[in-house]
Design an enzyme around this catalytic site. Structure first.
Site, mmCIF file in Angstrom:
data_model
loop_
_atom_site.group_PDB
_atom_site.id
_atom_site.type_symbol
_atom_site.label_atom_id
_atom_site.label_comp_id
_atom_site.label_asym_id
_atom_site.label_seq_id
_atom_site.Cartn_x
_atom_site.Cartn_y
_atom_site.Cartn_z
ATOM 1 N N GLU A 48 0.824 -1.208 0.000
ATOM 2 C CA GLU A 48 0.000 0.000 0.000
ATOM 3 C C GLU A 48 0.860 1.262 0.000
ATOM 4 O O GLU A 48 0.441 2.316 -0.512
ATOM 5 C CB GLU A 48 -0.957 0.011 1.201
ATOM 6 C CG GLU A 48 -0.310 -0.134 2.556
ATOM 7 C CD GLU A 48 -0.189 -1.593 2.999
ATOM 8 O OE1 GLU A 48 -0.304 -1.842 4.218
ATOM 9 O OE2 GLU A 48 0.024 -2.476 2.128
ATOM 10 N N GLN A 51 1.893 1.629 -3.721
ATOM 11 C CA GLN A 51 0.696 1.902 -4.516
ATOM 12 C C GLN A 51 0.169 3.315 -4.286
ATOM 13 O O GLN A 51 -0.536 3.874 -5.120
ATOM 14 C CB GLN A 51 -0.389 0.873 -4.191
ATOM 15 C CG GLN A 51 -0.088 -0.541 -4.646
ATOM 16 C CD GLN A 51 -0.062 -0.673 -6.164
ATOM 17 O OE1 GLN A 51 -0.900 -0.094 -6.854
ATOM 18 N NE2 GLN A 51 0.887 -1.446 -6.677
ATOM 19 N N ARG A 52 0.532 3.900 -3.142
ATOM 20 C CA ARG A 52 0.180 5.287 -2.855
ATOM 21 C C ARG A 52 0.664 6.230 -3.956
ATOM 22 O O ARG A 52 0.051 7.275 -4.207
ATOM 23 C CB ARG A 52 0.808 5.680 -1.513
ATOM 24 C CG ARG A 52 0.994 7.166 -1.261
ATOM 25 C CD ARG A 52 1.770 7.381 0.033
ATOM 26 N NE ARG A 52 2.055 8.781 0.280
ATOM 27 C CZ ARG A 52 3.164 9.407 -0.116
ATOM 28 N NH1 ARG A 52 4.090 8.726 -0.775
ATOM 29 N NH2 ARG A 52 3.338 10.684 0.145
ATOM 30 N N ARG A 54 0.318 6.056 -6.945
ATOM 31 C CA ARG A 54 -0.730 6.260 -7.958
ATOM 32 C C ARG A 54 -1.539 7.512 -7.647
ATOM 33 O O ARG A 54 -2.155 8.096 -8.543
ATOM 34 C CB ARG A 54 -1.666 5.053 -8.005
ATOM 35 C CG ARG A 54 -1.033 3.744 -8.487
ATOM 36 C CD ARG A 54 -2.075 2.653 -8.524
ATOM 37 N NE ARG A 54 -1.541 1.334 -8.862
ATOM 38 C CZ ARG A 54 -1.424 0.869 -10.099
ATOM 39 N NH1 ARG A 54 -1.794 1.614 -11.120
ATOM 40 N NH2 ARG A 54 -0.928 -0.351 -10.321
ATOM 41 N N GLN A 58 2.625 13.208 -10.879
ATOM 42 C CA GLN A 58 4.027 13.512 -11.127
ATOM 43 C C GLN A 58 4.286 15.021 -11.131
ATOM 44 O O GLN A 58 5.296 15.490 -10.614
ATOM 45 C CB GLN A 58 4.446 12.899 -12.470
ATOM 46 C CG GLN A 58 5.834 13.269 -12.948
ATOM 47 C CD GLN A 58 6.926 12.519 -12.242
ATOM 48 O OE1 GLN A 58 6.673 11.628 -11.446
ATOM 49 N NE2 GLN A 58 8.165 12.876 -12.528
ATOM 50 N N ASP A 117 11.558 7.749 -5.516
ATOM 51 C CA ASP A 117 10.574 8.807 -5.284
ATOM 52 C C ASP A 117 9.477 8.414 -4.300
ATOM 53 O O ASP A 117 8.484 9.137 -4.162
ATOM 54 C CB ASP A 117 9.918 9.222 -6.610
ATOM 55 C CG ASP A 117 10.678 10.338 -7.306
ATOM 56 O OD1 ASP A 117 11.624 10.882 -6.705
ATOM 57 O OD2 ASP A 117 10.338 10.664 -8.462
ATOM 58 N N HIS A 120 7.970 11.117 -1.734
ATOM 59 C CA HIS A 120 7.356 12.403 -2.105
ATOM 60 C C HIS A 120 6.053 12.616 -1.329
ATOM 61 O O HIS A 120 5.308 11.678 -1.045
ATOM 62 C CB HIS A 120 7.057 12.449 -3.600
ATOM 63 C CG HIS A 120 8.130 13.128 -4.393
ATOM 64 N ND1 HIS A 120 8.416 14.467 -4.269
ATOM 65 C CD2 HIS A 120 8.998 12.647 -5.322
ATOM 66 C CE1 HIS A 120 9.398 14.789 -5.097
ATOM 67 N NE2 HIS A 120 9.787 13.708 -5.743
ATOM 68 N N HIS A 144 12.402 14.767 0.292
ATOM 69 C CA HIS A 144 11.708 13.548 -0.121
ATOM 70 C C HIS A 144 12.685 12.388 -0.262
ATOM 71 O O HIS A 144 12.307 11.223 -0.103
ATOM 72 C CB HIS A 144 10.934 13.781 -1.429
ATOM 73 C CG HIS A 144 11.791 13.869 -2.661
ATOM 74 N ND1 HIS A 144 12.355 15.051 -3.100
ATOM 75 C CD2 HIS A 144 12.180 12.928 -3.545
ATOM 76 C CE1 HIS A 144 13.036 14.832 -4.199
ATOM 77 N NE2 HIS A 144 12.955 13.542 -4.500
ATOM 78 N N TYR A 211 11.557 11.385 -16.888
ATOM 79 C CA TYR A 211 10.550 12.442 -16.701
ATOM 80 C C TYR A 211 10.552 13.474 -17.815
ATOM 81 O O TYR A 211 9.511 14.069 -18.107
ATOM 82 C CB TYR A 211 10.655 13.080 -15.313
ATOM 83 C CG TYR A 211 11.738 14.083 -15.033
ATOM 84 C CD1 TYR A 211 11.771 15.325 -15.674
ATOM 85 C CD2 TYR A 211 12.699 13.839 -14.050
ATOM 86 C CE1 TYR A 211 12.740 16.270 -15.368
ATOM 87 C CE2 TYR A 211 13.661 14.781 -13.732
ATOM 88 C CZ TYR A 211 13.689 15.994 -14.395
ATOM 89 O OH TYR A 211 14.648 16.927 -14.094
#
Length: 491
Positions: A48, A51-52, A54, A58, A117, A120, A144, A211
């Protein structure tokens, strides 16, 4: 191909590389195509906490100006994982025995790319550089990258992931390799591996490869930099003496590009593409207006929601994501009214009004300090509308080529051919006289938080320029239509 996305598949059959092991899953990415995910990566992905990502866009609030920019940190992390794997395997294929690159190194670099990342906060960089310094009343050491390594430990412990201790240590070191938290001792062995995901030496890394292409595509912009050719076919590790290290120690550097001048210009194009994204997308005038409004909303909601209390606790921090704006918008608690009203203004496009901006003159760049609302207030005309600090928002923007006022190309070494054992930096004037001499822009932009104050704020901003520079340095006067604009939702 859709039939095999969730099944084991021989990568050696699909790509012709015999050194790939069976992958347990393939995912289809809109930038890189099919990306194979190994079992260890999936143990992190299927949590989880990962998956956070998502729920973290960006580009933060950019989608409110560029509607296509709805991609998340999740797909970016998979993209960096993929390019990191391609990069290190290319080095292993051609220089593996020479450099001692083994499967352990490949797995470590891949995981660093995947997890770089994970720390973040909501709305990505806006949380770190906009919200936290204000809520903590000053510069913060929170980053981060630091939260990423704390969350990596938390995920491993919480989900009982079996990973070699030394691999876990190196993954975390690679995540912070470009920051002030980098371990000096860790960079003494196979230093080139620490440049692949987060390159603090010259700014060329697979994070940017992903990116720049992904963000450009999402925003409908072109991207002329071809990272595939650069990353997979023109990189080499050469050993050189590094003046930043103690006498007698050697560091490995990734030599960049064979072929002389044209390759030098290709790398310059990477940095220029990034700078163009910053100017056109990331710091777009309306994007910054919305960012400032979101920060103000979070600040007003902080006492009730205790947002800042989570930033040092991974067990609570991972529960924060972009949905916090919807939470503020739909929570009817009286303490959230001011924050809720700000979110409503964003929804209704009643944004803070852009007044004007100027670019700091080149000769003032070195010692120029950020402009504050107080400085603008002190420059207002007497006898007119009385402005307060809370009526004004100032955005101080820096756009550079990754190394502040320094030219990152001077930190890059080029080799003549792939058989070369010698590399050297190339001075810009040996390549082209069209390359810029200055590598940084600083832009000061001012907003009125109420439409009816645009004229007064604009005049105060002009007065400030005349006091600071003895002249107006803004390019144009504030448009009259902005000055005449009135609040749209007063009834």
């Amino acid at each position: 191909m859709g039939d095999v996305v969730d099944e084991a598949m021989s990568i050696s059959e699909t790509r012709g590389f015999s050194d790939y092991r069976l992958s347990s899953k393939l995912v289809k990415d809109n930038v890189h195509g099919f990306i194979p995910l190994d079992q260890l990566a999936l143990q992190f992905i299927d949590t989880e906490q990962f998956q956070r990502l998502r729920e973290l866009k960006q580009l933060g609030v950019v989608h409110m100006v560029y509607p296509g920019a709805v991609h998340s940190r999740f797909e970016h992390s998979l993209g960096v994982y993929h390019i990191a794997e391609e990069m290190v395997k290319q080095l292993k294929r051609y220089q593996g025995p020479e450099l001692g690159i083994d499967d352990f190194d490949v797995q470590t670099v891949k995981l660093a790319g995947l997890l770089h990342d994970v720390g973040h906060g909501p709305f990505s960089h806006m949380f770190e550089s906009g919200f936290l310094p204000k809520v903590l009343h000053g510069p913060s050491e929170w980053s981060h990258e630091d939260m990423s390594i704390r969350l990596i430990d938390y995920i491993v412990d919480e989900h009982h992931i079996e990973i070699d201790d030394s691999m876990l240590k190196k993954v975390k070191e690679m995540v912070v390799a470009s920051t002030a938290h980098a371990s000096r001792d860790s960079l003494k062995e196979k230093r080139f591996l620490y440049d692949i995901v987060a390159n603090g030496r010259n700014g060329i890394d697979v994070d940017k490869f992903d990116y720049i292409v992904r963000d450009s595509r999402a925003c409908g912009l072109g991207c002329s930099f071809q990272f595939e050719r650069y990353a997979l076919h023109n990189s080499k590790v050469l050993v050189l003496k590094d003046k930043n290290y103690s006498s007698g120690l050697e560091a490995c550097a990734i030599g960049r590009m064979e072929g002389g001048g044209s390759k030098h210009l290709t790398i310059h194009k990477l940095f220029l593409s990034r700078a163009d994204l910053h100017r056109t997308v990331y710091t777009h005038a309306k994007v910054k207006a919305i960012e400032i409004m979101v920060v103000d909303a979070l600040l007003k909601a902080n006492d009730h929601l205790q947002i800042s209390s989570s930033v040092n606790d991974p067990a609570e921090f991972w529960k924060l994501d972009d949905t916090i704006l919807k939470r503020i918008e739909t929570d009817t608690h009286p303490e959230l009214k001011e924050a809720r009203d700000l979110v409503l203004r964003i929804r209704r496009r009643d944004l803070y009004q852009f007044c004007n901006e100027f670019t700091v003159p080149k000769e003032r760049l070195e010692h120029f300090k950020n402009v504050t609302p107080q400085q603008i207030i002190c420059s207002q005309d007497s006898g007119g509308i009385s402005l307060n600090e809370e009526d004004i928002a100032v955005s101080n923007i820096k756009i550079d080529l990754t190394q502040g006022r320094n030219n990152p190309l001077k930190s890059i070494r080029f080799f003549q051919s792939y058989d070369s054992t010698v590399s050297e930096p190339i001075e810009d004037d040996r390549i082209s006289h069209l390359l810029p001499e200055c590598c940084q822009d600083r832009i000061v932009r001012v907003y009125a938080k109420k439409p009816e104050l645009v004229s007064a704020v604009s005049k105060a901003f002009e007065n400030f320029q005349e006091k600071e520079f003895w002249k107006k340095v803004q390019v144009h006067a504030t448009p009259e239509k902005n000055k005449r604009q009135r609040k749209m939702y007063t009834q």
